[in-house]
Write an enzyme that holds these catalytic residues in place. Structure first.
Site, PDB file in Angstrom:
ATOM      1  N   GLY A  46       0.834  -1.191   0.000  1.00 25.10           N
ATOM      2  CA  GLY A  46       0.000   0.000   0.000  1.00 25.10           C
ATOM      3  C   GLY A  46       0.874   1.248   0.000  1.00 25.10           C
ATOM      4  O   GLY A  46       2.030   1.205   0.450  1.00 25.10           O
ATOM      5  N   GLN A  51       2.845   9.994   1.305  1.00 26.64           N
ATOM      6  CA  GLN A  51       4.157   9.332   1.281  1.00 26.64           C
ATOM      7  C   GLN A  51       4.977   9.703   0.044  1.00 26.64           C
ATOM      8  O   GLN A  51       6.171   9.437  -0.005  1.00 26.64           O
ATOM      9  CB  GLN A  51       3.988   7.813   1.352  1.00 26.64           C
ATOM     10  CG  GLN A  51       3.398   7.349   2.671  1.00 26.64           C
ATOM     11  CD  GLN A  51       3.300   5.835   2.709  1.00 26.64           C
ATOM     12  OE1 GLN A  51       2.350   5.270   2.205  1.00 26.64           O
ATOM     13  NE2 GLN A  51       4.291   5.180   3.280  1.00 26.64           N
ATOM     14  N   CYS A  93       5.742  -0.057   7.346  1.00 23.53           N
ATOM     15  CA  CYS A  93       5.393   1.122   6.548  1.00 23.53           C
ATOM     16  C   CYS A  93       6.588   1.506   5.688  1.00 23.53           C
ATOM     17  O   CYS A  93       7.722   1.525   6.169  1.00 23.53           O
ATOM     18  CB  CYS A  93       5.028   2.276   7.479  1.00 23.53           C
ATOM     19  SG  CYS A  93       4.614   3.801   6.614  1.00 23.53           S
ATOM     20  N   LEU A  94       6.343   1.814   4.414  1.00 23.87           N
ATOM     21  CA  LEU A  94       7.439   2.198   3.520  1.00 23.87           C
ATOM     22  C   LEU A  94       8.120   3.484   3.977  1.00 23.87           C
ATOM     23  O   LEU A  94       9.261   3.740   3.605  1.00 23.87           O
ATOM     24  CB  LEU A  94       6.921   2.362   2.086  1.00 23.87           C
ATOM     25  CG  LEU A  94       6.461   1.076   1.383  1.00 23.87           C
ATOM     26  CD1 LEU A  94       5.887   1.391   0.013  1.00 23.87           C
ATOM     27  CD2 LEU A  94       7.609   0.076   1.265  1.00 23.87           C
ATOM     28  N   HIS A 135      -4.443   1.257   7.418  1.00 27.82           N
ATOM     29  CA  HIS A 135      -3.118   1.867   7.550  1.00 27.82           C
ATOM     30  C   HIS A 135      -2.971   3.085   6.617  1.00 27.82           C
ATOM     31  O   HIS A 135      -2.512   4.150   7.028  1.00 27.82           O
ATOM     32  CB  HIS A 135      -2.048   0.804   7.242  1.00 27.82           C
ATOM     33  CG  HIS A 135      -0.639   1.301   7.233  1.00 27.82           C
ATOM     34  ND1 HIS A 135       0.283   0.952   8.204  1.00 27.82           N
ATOM     35  CD2 HIS A 135       0.022   2.126   6.381  1.00 27.82           C
ATOM     36  CE1 HIS A 135       1.436   1.550   7.938  1.00 27.82           C
ATOM     37  NE2 HIS A 135       1.304   2.263   6.838  1.00 27.82           N
ATOM     38  N   GLU A 136      -3.400   2.914   5.364  1.00 24.28           N
ATOM     39  CA  GLU A 136      -3.219   4.000   4.387  1.00 24.28           C
ATOM     40  C   GLU A 136      -4.179   5.163   4.659  1.00 24.28           C
ATOM     41  O   GLU A 136      -3.817   6.325   4.463  1.00 24.28           O
ATOM     42  CB  GLU A 136      -3.420   3.491   2.953  1.00 24.28           C
ATOM     43  CG  GLU A 136      -2.531   2.316   2.538  1.00 24.28           C
ATOM     44  CD  GLU A 136      -1.056   2.512   2.802  1.00 24.28           C
ATOM     45  OE1 GLU A 136      -0.596   3.673   2.835  1.00 24.28           O
ATOM     46  OE2 GLU A 136      -0.347   1.506   3.002  1.00 24.28           O
ATOM     47  N   HIS A 139      -2.729   7.398   7.062  1.00 28.98           N
ATOM     48  CA  HIS A 139      -1.750   8.319   6.463  1.00 28.98           C
ATOM     49  C   HIS A 139      -2.418   9.623   6.024  1.00 28.98           C
ATOM     50  O   HIS A 139      -1.827  10.694   6.124  1.00 28.98           O
ATOM     51  CB  HIS A 139      -1.079   7.690   5.237  1.00 28.98           C
ATOM     52  CG  HIS A 139       0.142   6.863   5.543  1.00 28.98           C
ATOM     53  ND1 HIS A 139       1.267   7.388   6.144  1.00 28.98           N
ATOM     54  CD2 HIS A 139       0.419   5.561   5.322  1.00 28.98           C
ATOM     55  CE1 HIS A 139       2.179   6.437   6.273  1.00 28.98           C
ATOM     56  NE2 HIS A 139       1.692   5.305   5.791  1.00 28.98           N
TER      57      HIS A 139
HETATM   58 NI    NI Z   1       2.606   3.434   5.691  1.00 27.87          NI
END
Ligand code: NI
Length: 174
Positions: A46, A51, A93-94, A135-136, A139
């Site tokens: 995701g 991000q 998380c990226l 999760h997204e 963000h």
């Molecule tokens: Ni993330």
């Protein structure tokens, strides 16, 4: 298509609240394709617009390798209408590379969103799909998974993060 630089923990854009996407324009469709490419390149499931430095309410996700579905999906202006059940999952998380933590969240969510054509849809998402969407969508509110950890767990993970930054020596912004 282009790979976009992924913003890392400490970048203020990750803490900003995102605004609605007024129209699913060609520019938005192109951004969605670039975000999908960037997500796959980084081996993520995701990726949310903040991000990649954009404070707008859109995200891409693909949990199909694990929990079925046709592949990469685009979610514009997503809203969680309902959440139920409980599932523990090792979440990462990226934007917080190299770290993860076991987190309990609802197992399933019902989400209203617009797809890449601008059509409004309402669907249920379970297991990893449900997890990625929660999760997204966090963000988009400027919230990160580490915010859910207990103070002790959070201090530990921050210590590890600083260690990783030192090791990288490449100026990862904390
Ligand atoms: Ni993330």
């Amino acid at each position: 298509m282009a790979l976009l630089p992924i913003r890392l923990y400490g970048d203020p854009v990750l803490r900003r609240k995102s605004v609605e996407v007024p129209e699913v324009s060609e520019e938005i469709q192109l951004l969605a394709r670039d975000m999908l490419e960037t997500m796959y390149d980084a081996d993520g499931v995701g990726l949310a617009a903040p991000q990649v430095g954009r404070s707008i309410r859109m995200l891409v996700a693909d949990a199909s390798h694990k929990d079925g579905g046709a592949g990469g999906r685009v979610f514009i202006n997503p809203v969680i209408l309902e959440a139920w059940g409980e599932l523990s999952y090792d979440e990462g998380c990226l934007s917080v590379p190299g770290l993860s933590a076991e987190l309990v969240r609802p197992e399933a969510v019902r989400v209203r969103f617009q797809d890449e054509t601008g059509a409004t849809r309402e669907e249920e998402f379970h297991r990893l799909w449900g997890r990625v969407l929660q999760h997204e969508i966090d963000h988009l509110e400027g919230k990160l998974f580490v915010d859910y950890l207990s103070p002790i767990k959070r201090a530990l993970i921050m210590k590890k993060l600083k260690q990783l930054q030192k090791e990288a020596k490449s100026g990862i912004a904390l």
